[in-house]
Scaffold this motif. Structure first.
Motif, PDB file in Angstrom:
ATOM      1  N   VAL A   1      37.057  39.237  34.615  1.00 32.15           N
ATOM      2  CA  VAL A   1      38.969  39.488  34.089  1.00 32.15           C
ATOM      3  C   VAL A   1      38.819  38.504  32.843  1.00 32.15           C
ATOM      4  CG1 VAL A   1      39.985  38.546  35.475  1.00 32.15           C
ATOM      5  CG2 VAL A   1      38.647  39.484  36.956  1.00 32.15           C
TER       6      VAL A   1
ATOM      7  N   THR B   1      37.758  41.995  41.793  1.00 29.31           N
ATOM      8  CA  THR B   1      35.992  41.532  41.347  1.00 29.31           C
ATOM      9  C   THR B   1      35.460  41.001  41.529  1.00 29.31           C
ATOM     10  OG1 THR B   1      37.459  41.878  39.807  1.00 29.31           O
ATOM     11  CG2 THR B   1      35.600  40.914  39.099  1.00 29.31           C
TER      12      THR B   1
ATOM     13  N   ILE C   1      29.152  43.778  34.197  1.00 28.25           N
ATOM     14  CA  ILE C   1      29.637  42.389  34.335  1.00 28.25           C
ATOM     15  C   ILE C   1      28.347  41.721  33.337  1.00 28.25           C
ATOM     16  CG2 ILE C   1      28.307  41.472  36.319  1.00 28.25           C
ATOM     17  CD1 ILE C   1      30.802  39.645  37.299  1.00 28.25           C
TER      18      ILE C   1
ATOM     19  N   TRP D   1      32.542  49.583  44.474  1.00 33.66           N
ATOM     20  CA  TRP D   1      33.796  49.321  43.794  1.00 33.66           C
ATOM     21  C   TRP D   1      34.576  49.340  44.868  1.00 33.66           C
ATOM     22  CZ3 TRP D   1      35.691  46.121  40.355  1.00 33.66           C
ATOM     23  CH2 TRP D   1      36.772  45.927  39.302  1.00 33.66           C
TER      24      TRP D   1
ATOM     25  N   SER E   1      41.896  40.433  40.571  1.00 37.25           N
ATOM     26  CA  SER E   1      40.882  38.902  40.429  1.00 37.25           C
ATOM     27  C   SER E   1      40.144  39.167  41.734  1.00 37.25           C
ATOM     28  CB  SER E   1      41.612  37.847  40.343  1.00 37.25           C
ATOM     29  OG  SER E   1      40.408  36.434  40.515  1.00 37.25           O
TER      30      SER E   1
ATOM     31  N   ASN F   1      33.892  47.424  34.897  1.00 39.73           N
ATOM     32  CA  ASN F   1      34.255  46.445  35.611  1.00 39.73           C
ATOM     33  C   ASN F   1      32.345  45.850  35.725  1.00 39.73           C
ATOM     34  OD1 ASN F   1      31.410  49.086  36.740  1.00 39.73           O
ATOM     35  ND2 ASN F   1      33.508  49.860  36.251  1.00 39.73           N
ATOM     36  N   THR F   2      32.061  45.029  37.810  1.00 34.30           N
ATOM     37  CA  THR F   2      31.193  44.851  37.854  1.00 34.30           C
ATOM     38  C   THR F   2      29.357  45.716  37.297  1.00 34.30           C
ATOM     39  OG1 THR F   2      31.219  45.182  39.836  1.00 34.30           O
ATOM     40  CG2 THR F   2      32.227  43.262  39.514  1.00 34.30           C
TER      41      THR F   2
ATOM     42  N   SER G   1      34.034  42.932  44.537  1.00 38.95           N
ATOM     43  CA  SER G   1      32.366  43.602  44.678  1.00 38.95           C
ATOM     44  C   SER G   1      31.524  42.735  43.918  1.00 38.95           C
ATOM     45  CB  SER G   1      32.825  44.540  43.240  1.00 38.95           C
ATOM     46  OG  SER G   1      32.280  44.914  42.554  1.00 38.95           O
TER      47      SER G   1
ATOM     48  N   LEU H   1      41.701  43.529  35.609  1.00 34.42           N
ATOM     49  CA  LEU H   1      40.937  44.198  36.153  1.00 34.42           C
ATOM     50  C   LEU H   1      42.198  43.079  37.830  1.00 34.42           C
ATOM     51  CD1 LEU H   1      37.989  43.761  35.553  1.00 34.42           C
ATOM     52  CD2 LEU H   1      38.690  45.500  36.347  1.00 34.42           C
TER      53      LEU H   1
ATOM     54  N   ALA I   1      32.652  36.807  37.853  1.00 31.83           N
ATOM     55  CA  ALA I   1      34.557  37.954  38.190  1.00 31.83           C
ATOM     56  C   ALA I   1      34.861  36.981  37.237  1.00 31.83           C
ATOM     57  CB  ALA I   1      33.955  38.074  39.495  1.00 31.83           C
TER      58      ALA I   1
END
Length: 357
Positions: A277, A290, A61, A204, A287, A57-58, A293, A285, A273
């Motif tokens: 993905v 994401t 990232i 999130w 888009s 998840n972010t 977020s 995920l 992001a």
């Protein structure tokens, strides 16, 4: 990104959400990674293995951006991003299955109280990201006081319970709550009526709520009597691993390149992001979620202090110690025999900023 405030209880539950396939892949990908592998098929470039705490998840990232844009290559380090294992990132690092793991400072405190040898070396979040929420449709819940006697959807974490009880008492309630075990989706547990409130990450699930519903009514712990910053999320290693100068050097290169990846994400939230993905296909995920977020993170400065486009990555010890003291007084941290440690965990012993440039 499910709320997970105590790795001791969460680690064994992660596999249910991630799936046995991810566990198998994670263990197969690891090999022997107890030290940064300088052999690497004849190359002198060291390899650092990193274990996630949850599905990508972010929060992660920066790693995926650094990998995609060649920041690790430029820094002179190879990086393996490993899916989370059933034992959890903390135990995996302690046992040498991974060199670095995503965790929280408080989790390091909990593990080390029981005899682990972890060191927190990078702090991603500089502001609290946890939210304690009920469905907005619950008009009977206006402040944390109204959570008294209600059912808390959790993973049985003593840390979470201490936070929630303090918030309730600060707001004038009794602090007495019931608990229900969270399933793979806390939203579903609340909407089904099996619980009244639960923990979420604003970056999130808070975004997910705004995009897709259901609407939430949320409280921030620091607004309701919980001292310090409960949400210092970042990276930990095994302290003894750092005694090898080659490993320490590899860690510095890894953190520098990863920090550059996070900085890119702050400056280019949508592009970053999209990289996440694409790079983490197995997570499937969404888009829009994401992107939104990452935009939320960049806009509200959850990772930054003075410079909105560059995260410090360092531990704020003034925020860290009061929270550790609070949790110690609540009886959250136990030694391997189940007793209270002689003193509260000390942030300056648990964490270091030495490896962040």
């Amino acid at each position: 990104m499910r709320m997970q405030k105590n790795g001791l209880t969460m680690g064994k539950r992660i596999a249910a959400a991630v799936g046995a396939a991810a566990l198998t892949l994670g263990l197969a990908a690891c090999g022997n990674t107890n030290t940064a592998d300088s052999s690497n098929g004849g190359s002198s470039t060291p390899t650092v293995s990193f274990m996630l705490d949850w599905t990508p998840n972010t929060n992660h990232i920066g790693l995926y951006v650094a990998q995609k844009l060649g920041y690790y290559k430029d820094a002179g380090v190879n990086v393996k991003i490993l899916p989370t294992a059933q034992a959890g990132a903390e135990t995996s690092v302690e046992n040498g299955v991974a060199n670095v793991g995503f965790t929280t400072l408080s989790n390091v405190a909990a593990f080390n109280s029981q005899g682990s040898d972890l060191k927190f070396v990078f702090d991603l979040t500089q502001k609290p990201v946890a939210r304690w929420c009920a469905l907005a449709s619950r008009t009977d819940i206006k402040t944390p006081k109204d959570l008294s006697g209600k059912t808390f959807v959790s993973f049985g974490s003593a840390e979470q319970t201490a936070v929630v009880q303090q918030m309730i008492k600060y707001a004038g309630g009794t602090g007495e709550i019931k608990t229900a075990t969270a399933g793979t989706n806390t939203f579903e547990t609340l909407t089904s009526g099996k619980g009244d409130f639960g923990g979420f990450y604003v970056t999130w699930e808070g975004v997910e709520s705004e995009l897709n519903g259901p609407a939430l009514n949320c409280f921030v712990a620091s607004d309701w009597g919980v001292p310090g910053n409960p949400d210092q999320l970042g990276f930990a290693v095994k302290s003894s691993w750092l005694k090898d100068s080659a490993n320490a050097d590899a860690l510095k290169k890894f953190i520098s390149a990863t920090k550059k990846g996070y900085d890119y994400a702050l400056a280019n939230p949508d592009k970053a992001a999209d990289i996440l993905v694409a790079q983490a296909k197995e997570a499937q995920l969404d888009s829009k979620l994401t992107r939104t977020s990452m935009e939320e993170i960049a806009k509200n400065g959850y990772w930054t202090t003075d410079d909105a486009k560059s995260l410090p990555g360092t531990v704020n010890f003034d925020d860290a110690q009061p929270y550790l003291d609070f949790q110690y007084k609540a009886g959250t941290y136990k030694d391997k025999d189940g007793n209270d440690p002689a003193q509260a965990p000390q942030a300056k012993e648990l964490a270091t900023n030495e490896y962040v440039d």
